[in-house]
Write an enzyme that holds these catalytic residues in place. Structure first.
Site, PDB file in Angstrom:
ATOM      1  CB  CYS A  73      -0.951   0.005   1.197  1.00 28.10           C
ATOM      2  SG  CYS A  73      -0.211  -0.597   2.716  1.00 28.10           S
ATOM      3  CG  HIS A 101      -0.894   3.803   4.801  1.00 26.21           C
ATOM      4  ND1 HIS A 101      -1.586   3.466   5.930  1.00 26.21           N
ATOM      5  CD2 HIS A 101      -0.293   2.653   4.375  1.00 26.21           C
ATOM      6  CE1 HIS A 101      -1.428   2.173   6.191  1.00 26.21           C
ATOM      7  NE2 HIS A 101      -0.646   1.657   5.257  1.00 26.21           N
TER       8      HIS A 101
HETATM    9  P1  NAP Z   1      -7.336  -9.615   8.084  1.00 24.59           P
HETATM   10  O1  NAP Z   1      -8.348  -8.574   8.294  1.00 24.59           O
HETATM   11  O2  NAP Z   1      -6.682 -10.213   9.259  1.00 24.59           O
HETATM   12  O3  NAP Z   1      -8.021 -10.797   7.181  1.00 24.59           O
HETATM   13  C1  NAP Z   1      -7.312 -11.942   6.827  1.00 24.59           C
HETATM   14  C2  NAP Z   1      -8.135 -12.755   5.847  1.00 24.59           C
HETATM   15  O4  NAP Z   1      -7.369 -13.867   5.404  1.00 24.59           O
HETATM   16  C3  NAP Z   1      -9.399 -13.325   6.475  1.00 24.59           C
HETATM   17  O5  NAP Z   1     -10.410 -13.417   5.487  1.00 24.59           O
HETATM   18  C4  NAP Z   1      -8.933 -14.730   6.869  1.00 24.59           C
HETATM   19  O6  NAP Z   1      -9.999 -15.650   6.969  1.00 24.59           O
HETATM   20  C5  NAP Z   1      -8.081 -15.071   5.687  1.00 24.59           C
HETATM   21  N1  NAP Z   1      -7.137 -16.138   5.980  1.00 24.59           N
HETATM   22  C6  NAP Z   1      -6.158 -16.129   6.892  1.00 24.59           C
HETATM   23  N2  NAP Z   1      -5.507 -17.311   6.892  1.00 24.59           N
HETATM   24  C7  NAP Z   1      -6.118 -18.072   5.946  1.00 24.59           C
HETATM   25  C8  NAP Z   1      -5.925 -19.391   5.477  1.00 24.59           C
HETATM   26  N3  NAP Z   1      -4.977 -20.183   5.971  1.00 24.59           N
HETATM   27  N4  NAP Z   1      -6.732 -19.863   4.507  1.00 24.59           N
HETATM   28  C9  NAP Z   1      -7.715 -19.072   4.001  1.00 24.59           C
HETATM   29  N5  NAP Z   1      -7.965 -17.815   4.408  1.00 24.59           N
HETATM   30  C10 NAP Z   1      -7.156 -17.318   5.374  1.00 24.59           C
HETATM   31  O7  NAP Z   1      -6.162  -9.085   7.169  1.00 24.59           O
HETATM   32  P2  NAP Z   1      -6.231  -7.988   6.010  1.00 24.59           P
HETATM   33  O8  NAP Z   1      -5.901  -6.679   6.584  1.00 24.59           O
HETATM   34  O9  NAP Z   1      -7.474  -8.140   5.227  1.00 24.59           O
HETATM   35  O10 NAP Z   1      -4.969  -8.425   5.136  1.00 24.59           O
HETATM   36  C11 NAP Z   1      -4.919  -9.680   4.495  1.00 24.59           C
HETATM   37  C12 NAP Z   1      -3.662  -9.768   3.670  1.00 24.59           C
HETATM   38  O11 NAP Z   1      -3.748  -8.818   2.605  1.00 24.59           O
HETATM   39  C13 NAP Z   1      -2.377  -9.422   4.404  1.00 24.59           C
HETATM   40  O12 NAP Z   1      -1.853 -10.528   5.086  1.00 24.59           O
HETATM   41  C14 NAP Z   1      -1.484  -8.944   3.287  1.00 24.59           C
HETATM   42  O13 NAP Z   1      -0.831 -10.036   2.667  1.00 24.59           O
HETATM   43  C15 NAP Z   1      -2.467  -8.314   2.333  1.00 24.59           C
HETATM   44  N6  NAP Z   1      -2.483  -6.861   2.518  1.00 24.59           N
HETATM   45  C16 NAP Z   1      -1.887  -6.137   1.590  1.00 24.59           C
HETATM   46  C17 NAP Z   1      -1.841  -4.788   1.724  1.00 24.59           C
HETATM   47  C18 NAP Z   1      -1.108  -4.010   0.723  1.00 24.59           C
HETATM   48  O14 NAP Z   1      -0.269  -3.259   1.130  1.00 24.59           O
HETATM   49  N7  NAP Z   1      -1.396  -4.158  -0.560  1.00 24.59           N
HETATM   50  C19 NAP Z   1      -2.420  -4.135   2.789  1.00 24.59           C
HETATM   51  C20 NAP Z   1      -3.045  -4.882   3.748  1.00 24.59           C
HETATM   52  C21 NAP Z   1      -3.060  -6.264   3.590  1.00 24.59           C
HETATM   53  P3  NAP Z   1     -10.734 -15.931   8.396  1.00 24.59           P
HETATM   54  O15 NAP Z   1     -11.658 -14.769   8.617  1.00 24.59           O
HETATM   55  O16 NAP Z   1     -11.446 -17.200   8.132  1.00 24.59           O
HETATM   56  O17 NAP Z   1      -9.668 -16.019   9.420  1.00 24.59           O
HETATM   57  O1  3JN Z   2       1.186  -2.442   7.539  1.00 25.60           O
HETATM   58  C1  3JN Z   2       0.644  -1.899   6.567  1.00 25.60           C
HETATM   59  O2  3JN Z   2       0.207  -0.754   6.635  1.00 25.60           O
HETATM   60  C2  3JN Z   2       0.542  -2.630   5.277  1.00 25.60           C
HETATM   61  C3  3JN Z   2       0.614  -4.091   5.497  1.00 25.60           C
HETATM   62  C4  3JN Z   2       0.792  -4.935   4.540  1.00 25.60           C
HETATM   63  C5  3JN Z   2       0.974  -6.346   4.794  1.00 25.60           C
HETATM   64  C6  3JN Z   2       0.526  -6.894   5.996  1.00 25.60           C
HETATM   65  C7  3JN Z   2       0.733  -8.242   6.255  1.00 25.60           C
HETATM   66  C8  3JN Z   2       1.392  -9.040   5.364  1.00 25.60           C
HETATM   67  C9  3JN Z   2       1.612  -7.161   3.860  1.00 25.60           C
HETATM   68  C10 3JN Z   2       2.015  -6.580   2.548  1.00 25.60           C
HETATM   69  O3  3JN Z   2       1.117  -6.335   1.751  1.00 25.60           O
HETATM   70  O4  3JN Z   2       3.198  -6.387   2.273  1.00 25.60           O
HETATM   71  C11 3JN Z   2       1.839  -8.495   4.167  1.00 25.60           C
HETATM   72  C12 3JN Z   2       2.553  -9.389   3.224  1.00 25.60           C
HETATM   73  O5  3JN Z   2       1.896  -9.868   2.321  1.00 25.60           O
HETATM   74  O6  3JN Z   2       3.742  -9.621   3.382  1.00 25.60           O
END
Ligand code: NAP
Ligand code: 3JN
Length: 334
Positions: free
Chosen positions: A129, A245
């Site tokens: 992000c 952010h």
């Molecule tokens: P979150 O609110 O904690 O949600 C996590 C999601 O992943 C929930 O739907 C969870 O399902 C699911 N999950 C976790 N472990 C799983 C598994 N083993 N199998 C299937 N589903 C699983 O987290 P979030 O903030 O949405 O972020 C999720 C991910 O998106 C992060 O880990 C990161 O990789 C990515 N992300 C990217 C950015 C970016 O910078 N582009 C920003 C934020 C996040 P349950 O509800 O069933 O636990």
């Molecule tokens: O911390 C933030 O503001 C962005 C978080 C991103 C994030 C959180 C958990 C795992 C990532 C990411 O997108 O880089 C990951 C990950 O996929 O490594």
């Protein structure tokens, strides 16, 4: 019915729920939608365009017949399951860091390098992000004046760390106001009424003293801009903001750009809104950017410490342009 069969992996999470909203709001052509999450979500349902859709447990066979899968369930899940999706003929748009630096996987911000999508082999990575909102602004300036160096400090909202992190902050605020010692479930220190110069909250530091979030900003910027010569140094900081952010970005360019020239270039840049009127206290704010799809830039000024330096303040919704919206825009281009 026309449209695609689409899966949202991590549909119950903060990013996943935003993905569902963005698919609805942008009227993405969906024939069938599939919501996938972990065992913990067995039996849950979610709404899509008013219809109740069951949440299914993610498995290797989840992608049969699926054409596009939007992943936001962490990098471990993406490492295991996005190749399964690709093997079944589906294109995985992955929000995690799992594939971002893989040379065979395009890393795409549509406003910057949409052309890279064509190089995909079943997986397309969505950048971090903090990187996305920065490169949307930097690309047009780079095209005009060649950016040689970027110094960035981030002020990252708590929603970037997931649902549990938001709960942690709200509980700490209540504890603090009640005079109790705040407990920390997610962050190493209280985030309420504080700033923490460490992202992510665990296993953050790499051998060179930077955190992995900081190195993502360096490496991803070079890959997306297609220019490994751009030097980027980042300091990433968690601040007690819910969503949005903010970044202080300082650039050094090869060719001199005045602040007025930069404002003129950015006012025409796709996905960018210039909010820059210091006389009337107009500049971007996280509270205003939250819920919006654009990236906002203001406080644009010539750096008094460098003859070809520019300073600016960049704000965007980390869950929308920083994650869900960018992923859906990639799917639209597909
Ligand atoms: P979150 O609110 O904690 O949600 C996590 C999601 O992943 C929930 O739907 C969870 O399902 C699911 N999950 C976790 N472990 C799983 C598994 N083993 N199998 C299937 N589903 C699983 O987290 P979030 O903030 O949405 O972020 C999720 C991910 O998106 C992060 O880990 C990161 O990789 C990515 N992300 C990217 C950015 C970016 O910078 N582009 C920003 C934020 C996040 P349950 O509800 O069933 O636990
Ligand atoms: O911390 C933030 O503001 C962005 C978080 C991103 C994030 C959180 C958990 C795992 C990532 C990411 O997108 O880089 C990951 C990950 O996929 O490594």
């Amino acid at each position: 019915m026309s449209g695609k069969t689409v899966a949202v992996v991590g549909a119950t999470g903060l990013v996943g729920t935003r993905m569902i909203q963005v698919l609805e709001q942008r009227n993405f052509p969906v024939k069938t939608i599939k919501f996938l999450a972990s065992e913990r979500s067995k039996g849950k349902t979610l709404k899509f365009h008013g219809e109740t859709v069951p949440v299914e447990v993610l498995g290797k066979d989840s992608f049969k017949g699926v054409e596009v899968a939007l992943f936001s369930a962490g990098s471990g899940t993406s490492k295991t399951f996005s190749p399964c999706a690709a093997a079944d003929g589906c294109v995985a748009v992955d929000n995690s860091s799992a594939w971002r630096m893989d040379p065979n996987v395009p890393l795409v911000v549509p406003e910057v390098n949409a052309h890279d999508i064509a190089k995909h082999h079943g997986i397309i990575a969505n950048p971090n992000c903090s990187t996305i909102q920065m490169v949307v602004v930097l690309k047009p300036l780079h095209d005009a004046a060649t950016i040689e160096r970027v110094v960035v400090a981030t002020y990252q909202a708590v929603s970037g760390a997931g649902i549990k992190a938001l709960d942690d902050m709200m509980n700490q605020v209540k504890d603090d106001l009640a005079g109790r010692e705040p407990s920390c479930q997610v962050f190493p220190y209280p985030i309420a009424f504080n700033c923490i110069p460490q992202i992510p909250q665990s296993d953050a530091f790499t051998d060179n003293g930077y955190t992995s979030e900081e190195m993502k900003m360096t490496n991803e910027t070079q890959k997306i801009m297609g220019d490994p010569s751009i030097r980027v140094t980042a300091t990433t900081v968690r601040v007690p903001v819910h969503t949005g952010h903010s970044e202080v970005v300082n650039i050094e360019t090869k060719k001199k750009l005045t602040a007025d020239q930069a404002r003129a270039i950015l006012s025409k840049a796709p996905g960018v809104v210039v909010q820059d009127d210091p006389a009337h206290q107009i500049y971007p704010l996280a509270r205003d950017a939250a819920g919006k799809g654009e990236t906002f830039v203001g406080r644009i000024r010539e750096d008094i410490s460098h003859p070809r330096g520019l300073a600016m303040w960049i704000v965007s919704d980390n869950l929308l342009k920083g994650a869900a919206l960018n992923a859906v825009q990639i799917a639209e281009l597909l």
